[in-house]
Design a protein around this motif. Structure first.
Motif, PDB file in Angstrom:
ATOM      1  N   ASP A 192       1.424  -8.963   7.651  1.00 44.42           N
ATOM      2  CA  ASP A 192       0.236  -8.534   6.914  1.00 44.42           C
ATOM      3  C   ASP A 192       0.578  -7.499   5.850  1.00 44.42           C
ATOM      4  O   ASP A 192      -0.136  -7.383   4.855  1.00 44.42           O
ATOM      5  CB  ASP A 192      -0.785  -7.907   7.870  1.00 44.42           C
ATOM      6  CG  ASP A 192      -1.401  -8.923   8.818  1.00 44.42           C
ATOM      7  OD1 ASP A 192      -1.705 -10.036   8.363  1.00 44.42           O
ATOM      8  OD2 ASP A 192      -1.564  -8.606   9.999  1.00 44.42           O
ATOM      9  N   HIS A 193       1.659  -6.748   6.064  1.00 50.90           N
ATOM     10  CA  HIS A 193       1.926  -5.609   5.190  1.00 50.90           C
ATOM     11  C   HIS A 193       3.407  -5.232   5.259  1.00 50.90           C
ATOM     12  O   HIS A 193       4.041  -5.363   6.313  1.00 50.90           O
ATOM     13  CB  HIS A 193       1.070  -4.413   5.625  1.00 50.90           C
ATOM     14  CG  HIS A 193       1.113  -3.249   4.692  1.00 50.90           C
ATOM     15  ND1 HIS A 193       0.454  -3.229   3.481  1.00 50.90           N
ATOM     16  CD2 HIS A 193       1.764  -2.061   4.778  1.00 50.90           C
ATOM     17  CE1 HIS A 193       0.693  -2.069   2.868  1.00 50.90           C
ATOM     18  NE2 HIS A 193       1.477  -1.352   3.636  1.00 50.90           N
ATOM     19  N   ALA A 211       7.749  -9.562  -1.433  1.00 47.50           N
ATOM     20  CA  ALA A 211       6.477  -9.476  -0.714  1.00 47.50           C
ATOM     21  C   ALA A 211       5.329  -9.944  -1.594  1.00 47.50           C
ATOM     22  O   ALA A 211       4.433 -10.676  -1.148  1.00 47.50           O
ATOM     23  CB  ALA A 211       6.242  -8.046  -0.244  1.00 47.50           C
ATOM     24  N   THR A 224       1.965 -10.668   0.466  1.00 40.74           N
ATOM     25  CA  THR A 224       1.949  -9.571   1.442  1.00 40.74           C
ATOM     26  C   THR A 224       1.767  -8.252   0.702  1.00 40.74           C
ATOM     27  O   THR A 224       2.499  -7.963  -0.249  1.00 40.74           O
ATOM     28  CB  THR A 224       3.256  -9.543   2.248  1.00 40.74           C
ATOM     29  OG1 THR A 224       3.396 -10.778   2.957  1.00 40.74           O
ATOM     30  CG2 THR A 224       3.269  -8.401   3.251  1.00 40.74           C
TER      31      THR A 224
END
Length: 296
Positions: free
Chosen positions: A131-132, A150, A155
């Protein structure tokens, strides 16, 4: 699946508690000496798992006693350490953290291998499933490449560049991230360096700023909107790692949909708990936060 990937330093900290910080040519009494795992990325990952957020760590340690101990400590807390690189190219980085009776800190670092890892050590699939991504102090090229990768898979990215934001060449990485964490000193450096093209300040134009004011709380600057939380009154014993705990609380809150106000309240509580206890890693939990934050 790891909801958050933390990339950056994995260290071994030797904390020296002294009666006072000496003046030049002065002397202080060492009241205690403790060794434990440290490093900003490792601290945030540890804080996240305490808040029930699965976390993966990307970093590097030496193939030595300190490196083995640092990884064992993190793994025992539930941090996924599969992507931590162990190398025989040098020793695990050791930081000597000197803390006085008021909780003030200064740090002495020794050369080590905490920036040997590269972006390629993290599979694309791991980034796509997360998610991160949270970046901390690391080689500028590695930070920029991780942020770019990312972004390609959608992300979100945060970056806490640390005290050397003004001289490490993080401009390219800062251009590609969603959130930037800065304390007052770092913000003065970064935001004062703008308007001359390619500078740190200009690179922050599109990022949401999360500004840490220590005992005075924190704020979020998201475009023209500002969100503020005043913090919590605590007696600081050791501020080492308080900023990392703050980041863990903020990230854990935001990925679960919290407003900025609530994320700041939780983040400040995490930082306050850590500052009120010795060492860089306080055991964070939602239960412990109940005493400071209402309606968790």
């Amino acid at each position: 699946m790891s909801r958050v990937i933390c990339a950056g330093h994995v260290n071994w900290d030797v904390t020296l508690r002294v009666d006072s910080l000496p003046d030049p040519d002065g002397e202080a009494t060492v009241e205690s000496r403790v060794g434990a795992g440290g490093g900003s990325a490792a601290n945030v990952a540890s804080g996240l798992v305490g808040l029930d957020v699965p976390a993966t760590l990307l970093g590097s340690v030496g193939d030595d006693e300190h490196g083995h101990a640092a990884i064992a400590e993190l793994a025992s807390k539930g941090v996924d350490c599969r992507h931590v690189v162990s190398t025989d190219d040098g020793p695990t980085t050791v930081k000597y953290v000197v803390v006085d009776a008021k909780g003030e800190v200064f740090v002495l670092g020794s050369p080590g291998v905490n920036e040997v890892f590269e972006a390629s050590a993290l599979p694309k699939s791991a980034l796509a499933e997360a998610d991160h991504l949270h970046l901390t102090s690391q080689a500028p090229t590695t930070a920029a490449e991780l942020a770019r990768r990312a972004s390609e898979v959608g992300t979100t990215v945060s970056f806490d560049p640390g005290r050397r934001i003004g001289d490490r060449g993080y401009t390219e990485a800062l251009r590609q991230v969603d959130f930037v964490f800065l304390n007052d000193r770092e913000a003065a450096t970064a935001l004062g360096d703008s308007g001359n093209g390619g500078s740190v300040g200009d690179a922050l134009d599109n990022a949401t700023l999360v500004l840490k004011h220590g005992p005075k709380g924190a704020e979020v600057r998201d475009g023209d909107d500002t969100h503020v939380h005043p913090g919590y009154p605590v007696d600081a014993i050791d501020t080492t790692g308080a900023g990392d705990a703050f980041a863990a609380g903020f990230i854990a809150s935001r990925i679960d949909g919290a407003t900025y106000e609530r994320a700041l309240a939780i983040a400040n509580a995490c930082g306050a708990l850590t500052a009120a206890e010795p060492g860089a890693r306080t055991q964070l939990s939602w239960r412990r936060l109940d005493d400071l934050v209402e309606a968790i």
